[in-house]
Scaffold this motif. Structure first.
Motif, short mmCIF file in Angstrom:
data_model
loop_
_atom_site.label_atom_id
_atom_site.label_comp_id
_atom_site.label_asym_id
_atom_site.label_seq_id
_atom_site.Cartn_x
_atom_site.Cartn_y
_atom_site.Cartn_z
N VAL A 152 0.87 -1.13 0.00
CA VAL A 152 0.00 -0.18 0.00
C VAL A 152 0.89 1.24 -0.12
O VAL A 152 1.84 1.24 0.66
N LEU A 153 0.63 2.15 -0.92
CA LEU A 153 1.17 3.54 -0.84
C LEU A 153 0.27 4.38 -0.40
O LEU A 153 -0.70 4.58 -1.13
N ALA A 154 0.54 5.15 0.77
CA ALA A 154 -0.53 5.90 1.25
C ALA A 154 -0.06 7.28 1.49
O ALA A 154 0.92 7.56 2.30
N TYR A 155 -0.47 8.29 0.65
CA TYR A 155 0.01 9.58 0.53
C TYR A 155 -0.71 10.40 1.40
O TYR A 155 -2.35 10.80 1.23
N GLN A 156 -0.14 10.96 2.46
CA GLN A 156 -1.20 11.80 3.31
C GLN A 156 -2.52 11.38 3.52
O GLN A 156 -3.74 11.92 3.25
N PRO A 157 -2.73 9.75 4.09
CA PRO A 157 -3.97 9.35 4.03
C PRO A 157 -5.08 10.07 5.08
O PRO A 157 -6.30 9.82 4.94
N THR A 158 -4.74 10.73 5.87
CA THR A 158 -5.58 11.51 6.75
C THR A 158 -5.65 13.07 6.58
O THR A 158 -6.11 13.61 7.36
N SER B 177 0.23 -6.67 5.11
CA SER B 177 0.52 -5.70 3.91
C SER B 177 1.71 -4.82 4.28
O SER B 177 2.15 -4.71 5.57
N ALA B 178 2.54 -4.85 3.24
CA ALA B 178 3.82 -3.78 3.57
C ALA B 178 3.11 -2.37 3.12
O ALA B 178 2.57 -2.07 2.12
N ILE B 179 3.34 -1.37 4.02
CA ILE B 179 2.75 -0.22 3.83
C ILE B 179 3.92 1.06 3.87
O ILE B 179 4.77 1.20 4.59
N LEU B 180 3.65 1.78 2.80
CA LEU B 180 4.62 2.89 2.61
C LEU B 180 3.74 4.10 2.85
O LEU B 180 2.79 4.40 1.97
N LEU B 181 4.02 4.97 4.07
CA LEU B 181 3.27 6.13 4.33
C LEU B 181 4.11 7.36 4.19
O LEU B 181 5.15 7.36 4.84
N ILE B 182 3.51 8.14 3.55
CA ILE B 182 4.02 9.36 3.25
C ILE B 182 3.01 10.42 3.85
O ILE B 182 2.18 10.49 3.49
N SER B 183 3.83 11.14 4.83
CA SER B 183 2.77 12.08 5.39
C SER B 183 3.95 13.54 5.84
O SER B 183 4.99 13.20 6.07
N PHE B 184 3.07 14.57 5.90
CA PHE B 184 3.71 15.65 6.23
C PHE B 184 3.51 16.10 7.58
O PHE B 184 4.13 17.24 8.37
N GLU B 185 2.79 15.11 8.32
CA GLU B 185 2.43 15.52 9.73
C GLU B 185 3.54 14.25 10.47
O GLU B 185 2.89 13.37 10.66
N LEU B 186 4.19 14.84 11.18
CA LEU B 186 5.41 13.95 11.78
C LEU B 186 4.52 13.23 13.01
O LEU B 186 4.94 11.95 13.13
#
Lengths: 472, 298
Positions: free
Chosen positions: A394-400, A423-432
């Motif tokens: 899963v590629l999750a870009y700013q999921p929230t 699942s292998a999940i790559l989470l990209i988020s700007f919220e630390l």
């Protein structure tokens, strides 16, 4: 505003709201997705007519939209001066327009190039343009609808510095937001909306994030799911990946994501996250290799991955389509959904119903156009679609992005549950905070490179924050 | 003068003359699309201009009155399309196609009703038919010059005046225009009316300036070629003008070659300007960008 009421087909969006804004105050309006905050702001602005109640304002009202209403192909000065262009005879006096904008920017402490093309500016700067456009009209009341949804931390600080200045000069300000820490840090009063009504009102000094959050969800916050131990089989691997998107580039990235692991990419927006996500999703060409289980077939040709794209309106959803149609978009060839050459709509409905139920998408029916849903419910649908089939990766870009605390907790729980199931999940988020809350491993991205990697107990907020800012 | 030189000269002047109606209609297309309304009805507005110019010239004996009538009736169809596309939110393509059908059918019916003869009108007074040069009349020259002035004026309007900037904003993001306290629907309506007036003028040129009568189907798809010129010219006045002259050149070439290449059927030759338009646009796919809100009802 007194006794404001607004009914949309099937929903009472705003139900008898009273709200007074005082000169010089910064008033926060918080609430869950679909609580009626944006509708209320639009009624105050005059863009939406209420079905009942009265709106009175001393002077003009300005609104900074959540999705900016700018003209991308025109210049900054034109966007700001639109409708009030200074004239020299019958033509626009460009020099005066420019200097007016420069002076306005200077006075409000917002750096801007009046001649820049708006579409070429980063999101944070575009918002400055939108804000300056409203300020040019010298509003006595300024409404900001989710102003920080797309901003990096430094940009948020700049924005609120300006807002606080405005309030000091006597402007009444209403901030619609999900981010409760901002409410505590910058506002003077806070009103909480739920199901179209104001359910609580506090002096900010006398309240806390927890109290506001409880008022928003009408009870205790849902607990985020627990992480369970998983095996560590490598699943996703990027090796020496370089790519360039419109605005950002990455060079020589190598990392792995194991099955049953959430890897968080921490970084300030604009440091290569878009290029990385687009390369993985197969939207842009890249060099190097991206493999899933040792196979480098382009990910977009596979049906065992899930992607939450960064821009739900342009990349994620077809706004005029129904929930069912959007739910199977990209998954229309899965064995359960496709029957021969046709789509099995009965199966598709059941599938959409499962997403709506598991991800708490609130809608009048499965057949409403997705554009009728609030932003948070759109986002939950998008995340649900990516996660529903227990994908391998899963590629999750700013999921929230742009969703409230309750919904964010739900999305984060579902991500952790998918991880627990392998699942292998790559989470990209700007919220630390989000990354620290759910990631097993944190990679820091700065100027297109990975500058740090932290696993488990090594994860250190201070170190990560310094690397994000480019300090060693 | 050798035949070669005279042939080139003929081709040059014919290019100018054949370009005129396309230039006007293309300028009309630019103003309408910059405001966010796709004007598929250009063809019908040209037809209305061509037919009404002949009717009013016949009625008054004055081709100047005919010209003004052509502009007026083009603008009137523009008003109908504009109103449908803005306040009634009708699909712009459907409304435009409707206008084309009504204009074509209306003119054919009008021929019978007014002149009692189907197919073509009787001859009327031509606009300033005196020869300025062997290849071109005074009237044609005047409308060529006026066309250039229109291109210049439209360019000035769109890029220099406040109203032009608002029209641009309207075609890109009408909500931004609303937020600025202006009415995008009204801006769009005015733009489509102007568009119709220009197309009507182009149509009138065909009937009372280049020749002296109206015949069924005389616009022959020039409104659609003009739409192609708008795209080819990247929605700018001078670009569209240049593209219109480019297509006009192929039409002129087709006339000059007519009868000179014996092995090519004349029908195939007549297809030349349309083929030019087709290839020009096909080559541009994906490389040009229309105004963001072009064709989207607001």
């Amino acid at each position: 505003m007194h006794g404001i009421r607004k009914v949309y087909p099937g929903v009472i969006a705003v139900d008898g709201v009273d709200l007074d804004l005082l000169p010089g105050e910064i008033h926060a309006l918080v609430g869950e997705n679909g609580a009626g905050k944006s509708t209320l702001a639009n009624i105050a602005f005059g863009a939406v007519k209420p079905d009942g109640g009265t709106v009175e304002a001393a002077g003009t009202v300005g609104l900074v939209h959540q999705h900016f209403e700018l003209v991308g192909r025109l210049r900054v000065w034109h966007n700001i001066m639109l409708g009030r262009e200074p004239r020299k005879g019958t033509v626009v006096d460009v020099d005066r327009a420019r200097s007016r904008v420069a002076e306005l920017a200077e006075r409000n402490g917002l750096a801007i190039d009046p001649d820049a093309l708006v579409e070429e500016l980063p999101i944070g700067v575009q918002q400055r343009v939108e804000l300056l456009r409203e300020l040019e009209r010298e509003p006595s009341v300024l409404l900001l609808d989710e102003p920080t949804a797309a901003l990096a931390p430094a940009e948020i600080a700049t924005l609120f510095a300006t807002v606080v200045q405005l309030a000091k000069r006597g402007t009444a300000i209403l901030v619609v937001t999900h981010k409760l820490q901002e409410v505590i840090d910058y506002t003077t009063r806070v009103s909480v909306m739920r199901h179209g009504k104001i359910v609580a009102r506090y002096e900010t000094a006398d309240t806390s994030v927890d109290e506001i959050a409880r008022a928003m969800v009408g009870g205790e916050l849902p607990q985020v799911a627990q992480r369970e131990p998983t095996g560590a089989a490598p699943c996703f691997a990027a090796r020496d990946v370089s790519a360039a998107s419109d605005t950002t580039t990455v060079s020589g990235l190598s990392f792995e994501v194991h099955a049953g692991e959430i890897v968080g990419i921490a970084g300030v927006e604009g440091n290569g996250q878009t290029a990385l996500a687009d390369a993985i999703a197969g939207m842009i060409p890249y060099t190097g290799s991206i493999e899933l289980d040792g196979d480098s077939t382009a990910l977009r040709h596979r049906n065992n991955i899930g992607i939450v794209p960064q821009d739900r309106h342009h990349e994620g959803l077809v706004l005029n389509w129904s929930i069912v149609e959007n739910a199977i978009l990209g998954r229309q060839n899965l064995p359960g959904i496709r029957k021969g050459a046709l789509t099995d709509w009965r199966a598709a409905r059941a599938d959409a119903a499962a997403i709506v139920e598991r991800f708490d998408v609130r809608a009048a029916s499965l057949d409403v156009a997705v554009k009728m849903l609030s932003g948070g419910n759109q986002q939950k649908l998008l995340v649900g679609r990516a996660l529903i089939g227990d994908p391998r990766f899963v590629l999750a870009y700013q999921p929230t992005r742009g969703i409230d605390v309750g919904a964010a907790a739900l999305v984060q729980s579902r991500l952790i549950e998918a991880r627990n199931r392998g699942s292998a999940i790559l989470l990209i988020s700007f919220e630390l905070d989000e990354i620290l809350a759910i990631a097993d491993r944190v990679l820091v991205m700065y100027r297109g490179k990975i500058t740090g990697s932290f696993t488990g107990s090594e994860i250190d907020r201070g170190k990560i924050g310094r690397l994000m800012a480019g300090l060693s | 003068m050798s035949t070669g030189v005279s042939l080139m000269l003929t081709l040059a002047f014919l290019t100018l003359i054949k370009s005129v109606p396309i230039v006007y209609a293309a300028l009309g297309g630019v103003i309408s699309e910059r405001a966010g309304v796709v004007n598929i009805g250009l063809e019908g507005m040209m037809t209305a201009g061509a037919f009404s110019a002949v009717v009013f010239t016949n009625l008054t004996g004055s081709p100047i009155v005919g010209l003004i009538a052509g502009i007026f009736f083009g603008a009137f169809l523009g008003f109908i399309l504009g109103f449908a596309a803005t306040f009634f939110k009708v699909d712009q393509i459907v409304a435009g196609v409707g206008i084309n059908l009504v204009a074509l059918g209306g003119a054919a019916y009008g021929l019978v009703l007014i002149f009692n003869q189907p197919g073509a009108s009787p001859q009327v007074n031509q606009l300033a038919p005196e020869q300025l040069l062997p290849q071109i009349t005074v009237g044609e020259t005047a409308l060529i010059v006026l066309g250039l002035l229109c291109a210049f004026g439209l360019n000035w309007f769109i890029y220099r005046t406040p109203w032009g900037l608002r029209v641009q904003a309207c075609g890109e993001n009408p909500r931004a225009v609303t937020d600025a306290g202006l009415d995008p629907l009204r801006l769009r309506l005015y733009s489509v009316i102007a568009s119709g007036a220009l197309a009507g003028l182009g149509g009138a040129f065909l009937s009372i300036c280049e020749v002296n009568l109206y015949s069924d189907g005389m616009t022959a798809g020039r409104g659609f070629i003009a739409l192609a010129a708008v795209i080819f010219g990247r929605w700018t006045p001078w670009g569209a003008t240049g593209a219109a002259v480019f297509f006009g050149f192929f039409e002129a070439l087709q006339y000059v070659l007519q009868g000179r290449i014996s092995w090519l059927p004349s029908d195939a030759m007549q297809a030349l300007p349309y083929l030019a338009a087709l290839f020009a646009i096909a080559g541009l796919v994906g490389r040009v960008r229309a105004p963001a809100a072009d064709g989207v009802p607001y």
